[in-house]
Write an enzyme that holds these catalytic residues in place. Structure first.
Site, PDB file in Angstrom:
ATOM      1  N   CYS A 147       0.820  -1.225   0.000  1.00  0.00           N
ATOM      2  CA  CYS A 147       0.000   0.000   0.000  1.00  0.00           C
ATOM      3  C   CYS A 147       0.846   1.264   0.000  1.00  0.00           C
ATOM      4  O   CYS A 147       0.341   2.348  -0.293  1.00  0.00           O
ATOM      5  CB  CYS A 147      -0.931   0.010   1.207  1.00  0.00           C
ATOM      6  SG  CYS A 147      -2.017  -1.406   1.241  1.00  0.00           S
ATOM      7  N   HIS A 187      -3.437   7.005   2.830  1.00  0.00           N
ATOM      8  CA  HIS A 187      -3.865   5.713   2.291  1.00  0.00           C
ATOM      9  C   HIS A 187      -5.260   5.418   2.846  1.00  0.00           C
ATOM     10  O   HIS A 187      -5.516   5.578   4.039  1.00  0.00           O
ATOM     11  CB  HIS A 187      -2.866   4.635   2.715  1.00  0.00           C
ATOM     12  CG  HIS A 187      -3.325   3.256   2.377  1.00  0.00           C
ATOM     13  ND1 HIS A 187      -3.843   2.939   1.140  1.00  0.00           N
ATOM     14  CD2 HIS A 187      -3.370   2.123   3.117  1.00  0.00           C
ATOM     15  CE1 HIS A 187      -4.177   1.670   1.132  1.00  0.00           C
ATOM     16  NE2 HIS A 187      -3.909   1.151   2.319  1.00  0.00           N
ATOM     17  N   ASN A 189     -10.360   0.071   0.014  1.00  0.00           N
ATOM     18  CA  ASN A 189      -8.889   0.107   0.026  1.00  0.00           C
ATOM     19  C   ASN A 189      -8.366  -0.457  -1.299  1.00  0.00           C
ATOM     20  O   ASN A 189      -8.523  -1.644  -1.575  1.00  0.00           O
ATOM     21  CB  ASN A 189      -8.410  -0.731   1.218  1.00  0.00           C
ATOM     22  CG  ASN A 189      -6.896  -0.791   1.348  1.00  0.00           C
ATOM     23  OD1 ASN A 189      -6.171  -0.380   0.454  1.00  0.00           O
ATOM     24  ND2 ASN A 189      -6.428  -1.325   2.473  1.00  0.00           N
TER      25      ASN A 189
END
Ligand code: UT7
Length: 333
Positions: free
Chosen positions: A119, A260, A290
């Site tokens: 990520c 994020h 996500n």
């Protein structure tokens, strides 16, 4: 050396792509023991985009890249470097960046490579590109993050599948002769001792695909969500402060933090610790969930296209992911 070193590296264009198919929490609750109430309250996620069958990371990257290149006022042939960040490459090799290069029709033999930092990939990718560009050898770089996480989660595991979505986000970075603008600084880091906290164990050289690995579900993402959550809050706060300190900019001067997009509760805890009000935090996990490394560039593109970012303002990226990896970048737009 014939090249001229730039005074700065700026974000010249952005683009993103989200697959057409949208799957809501209620849609998932039809086949799993979960609910919209649970998912939204624990994560801030309402729905996610899911790539079509046969739609690969490079296809999504292509659409996001073309939008970013167009918004930069350039053409694919102007790119001197292509970095793709992804944990869901089209295949183990060749790199998705090389596949994308071909799809973009770039024929001038520029360097193209994948960068895997889960990520945190976009923040890593921007830093690597910016440092390469400071050599003066690359004037325009395409950094594109593309993820098809839906292909890697177990759709019978409610503790993971509800959290993720697919999509791609891209930036075109350009060398500039104007000082003190663009990518002002980044801090990157990793702690591999916690590598089992979030991983996809099989399919690599350690556990090549066999009937057993498939039967045991080892080709699906595994996560200890509670542990990841704890680490994420602490590290994202620390790294945001570190990059601000490095650039001698205070948290109160930040116009927009783009974190994020894993979980709204993580983001709220980080913002609170940094004393950054939530009005100055860009959120899109409600609609996108996500999307791993694609989450920051997708959010950045939305923020720019919805006029949330003005010229000369400070924008802070902060990311955290498997590895564990992390990174924060301060940009003067
Ligand atoms: O991209 C970076 C990596 N990812 C992250 O940053 C994720 C970080 N972690 C998180 O966001 C949170 O830890 C989760 C959203 C994954 C989980 O939230 P939590 O508040 O930590 O819940 P939990 O794992 O402690 O689970 C609480 C309960 C459990 O039931 P019991 O054992 O208390 O009876 C779970 O079985 O909630 C249950 N549960 C669910 N219930 C309904 C877990 N997933 C679901 C679900 N629907 N989808």
């Amino acid at each position: 050396m014939k090249s001229t070193m730039p005074k700065s590296v700026v974000i010249r264009g952005t683009g993103s792509y989200l697959p057409e198919k949208v799957v809501s929490n209620d849609d998932i609750a039809k086949f799993l023991d979960t609910s919209d109430e649970w998912i939204y309250a624990r994560t801030g996620i309402k729905r996610r985009h899911i790539a079509a069958e046969g739609e690969a990371a490079s296809d999504m990257a292509l659409k996001a890249s073309l939008r970013a290149i167009e918004s930069a006022g350039l053409t694919p042939a102007d790119m001197d470097l292509v970095i793709v960040t992804t944990v869901t490459p089209d295949m183990l090799f060749p790199s998705t960046a090389c596949i994308l290069q071909a799809k973009l029709g770039i024929r001038n033999n520029i360097p193209c490579f994948d960068l895997e930092a889960a990520c945190s990939g976009f923040v890593y990718g921007v830093e690597v590109a910016a440092r390469m560009m400071q050599s003066g050898l690359y004037r325009n770089a395409l950094v594109v993050s593309s993820e098809k996480i839906s292909a890697m989660v177990d759709w019978n595991d409610r503790s993971t599948c509800v959290l993720f979505g697919d999509g791609a986000g891209a930036v075109v970075l350009s060398a500039s002769d104007e000082p003190n603008i663009g990518i002002l600084g980044s801090v990157l880091g990793a702690d591999g001792s916690d590598n089992a906290m979030l991983r996809l164990p099989a399919g690599g050289s350690l556990m090549p695909p066999t009937r057993q690995t498939v039967e045991k579900g080892l080709h699906f993402l595994q996560m200890d969500g509670k542990e990841v959550f704890k680490h994420a809050v602490q590290i994202m706060k620390d790294k945001a402060l570190e990059v601000l300190d490095l650039c001698e900019v205070s948290a109160s001067e930040v116009s927009l933090m783009i974190p994020h997009q894993a979980n709204v509760r993580i983001v709220e805890s980080v913002a609170k610790r940094l004393h950054i009000p939530m009005e100055k935090v860009f959120l899109n996990m409600e609609d996108c969930a996500n999307t791993s490394s694609a989450s920051i560039p997708i959010a950045l593109d939305s923020a720019i296209r919805s006029n949330r970012i003005s010229k000369g303002s400070y924008v802070l990226f902060v990311a955290f992911g498997a590895g564990l990896t992390w990174g924060a970048t301060l940009v003067k737009m």
